[in-house]
Design a protein around this motif. Structure first.
Motif, PDB file in Angstrom:
ATOM      1  N   MET A 170       0.819  -0.748  -0.375  1.00 47.13           N
ATOM      2  CA  MET A 170       0.128  -0.005  -0.064  1.00 47.13           C
ATOM      3  C   MET A 170       0.916   0.972   0.305  1.00 47.13           C
ATOM      4  N   THR A 171       2.243   0.993   0.872  1.00 45.40           N
ATOM      5  CA  THR A 171       2.559   1.944   0.296  1.00 45.40           C
ATOM      6  C   THR A 171       3.741   2.320   0.133  1.00 45.40           C
ATOM      7  N   ILE A 211      -4.588   8.601  -4.214  1.00 45.63           N
ATOM      8  CA  ILE A 211      -3.938   8.078  -3.069  1.00 45.63           C
ATOM      9  C   ILE A 211      -3.023   8.588  -2.598  1.00 45.63           C
ATOM     10  N   THR A 256       0.253   7.576   0.059  1.00 45.35           N
ATOM     11  CA  THR A 256       0.283   7.081   1.291  1.00 45.35           C
ATOM     12  C   THR A 256       1.521   7.635   1.653  1.00 45.35           C
ATOM     13  N   GLN A 257       2.131   6.856   3.096  1.00 48.62           N
ATOM     14  CA  GLN A 257       3.371   7.904   3.721  1.00 48.62           C
ATOM     15  C   GLN A 257       3.059   6.726   5.374  1.00 48.62           C
ATOM     16  N   ASN A 258       4.213   6.370   5.414  1.00 49.42           N
ATOM     17  CA  ASN A 258       4.257   5.232   6.345  1.00 49.42           C
ATOM     18  C   ASN A 258       4.355   6.232   7.363  1.00 49.42           C
ATOM     19  N   GLN A 303       0.755   3.712   8.818  1.00 42.95           N
ATOM     20  CA  GLN A 303       0.747   4.606   7.568  1.00 42.95           C
ATOM     21  C   GLN A 303      -1.094   5.176   7.314  1.00 42.95           C
ATOM     22  N   LEU A 318      -2.672   7.718   5.022  1.00 46.40           N
ATOM     23  CA  LEU A 318      -3.482   8.062   3.725  1.00 46.40           C
ATOM     24  C   LEU A 318      -3.912   8.855   3.372  1.00 46.40           C
TER      25      LEU A 318
END
Length: 121
Positions: A15-16, A32, A34-36, A49, A51
């Motif tokens: 997802m990331t 979208i 994403t970022q850890n 994460q 979103l």
């Protein structure tokens, strides 16, 4: 818990793995981002994460945190502040329910003497 841990880690990495992508909700494009994030220090393992969903010029931010404790995997998603404030409570509740479903441990008492065998309560 290698299978549970590796599967969860694989989903979060997927997802990331791409910081920006686009999907369609019906005929509407949704961007979208994403970022850890640093995961909370609870359970045996945790992942987190952020979103950001952008559609029609509006943004919606969702935080997703997964925590593994033993064989219990908890995933909490929602407003970042609410996820942060409720993850520990949700994990405690899930673990309490898990413990309540398990049969009580058997208690053995050792007897003494040359032909003694453990006695079960």
């Amino acid at each position: 818990m290698p299978k549970l841990s590796s599967g969860t880690k694989q989903i979060f990495e997927a997802m990331t793995g791409c910081p920006v992508y686009q999907i369609a909700a019906g005929s509407n494009p949704v961007k979208i981002t994403t970022q850890n994030l640093a995961a909370p220090a609870i359970g045996d393992e945790a992942w987190s994460q952020l979103l950001t969903f952008t559609a029609g010029g509006r943004d919606s931010v969702v935080k997703q945190t997964a925590v593994r404790s033993g064989t219990v995997l908890l995933v909490v998603s929602g407003s970042p502040t609410l996820v942060d404030s409720h993850t520990q409570k949700a994990l405690d509740k899930a673990l309490a329910r898990r413990r309540a479903r398990q049969p009580p441990a058997r208690v053995l008492h050792a007897a003494s003497g040359p032909f003694a065998f453990p006695q079960e309560d």
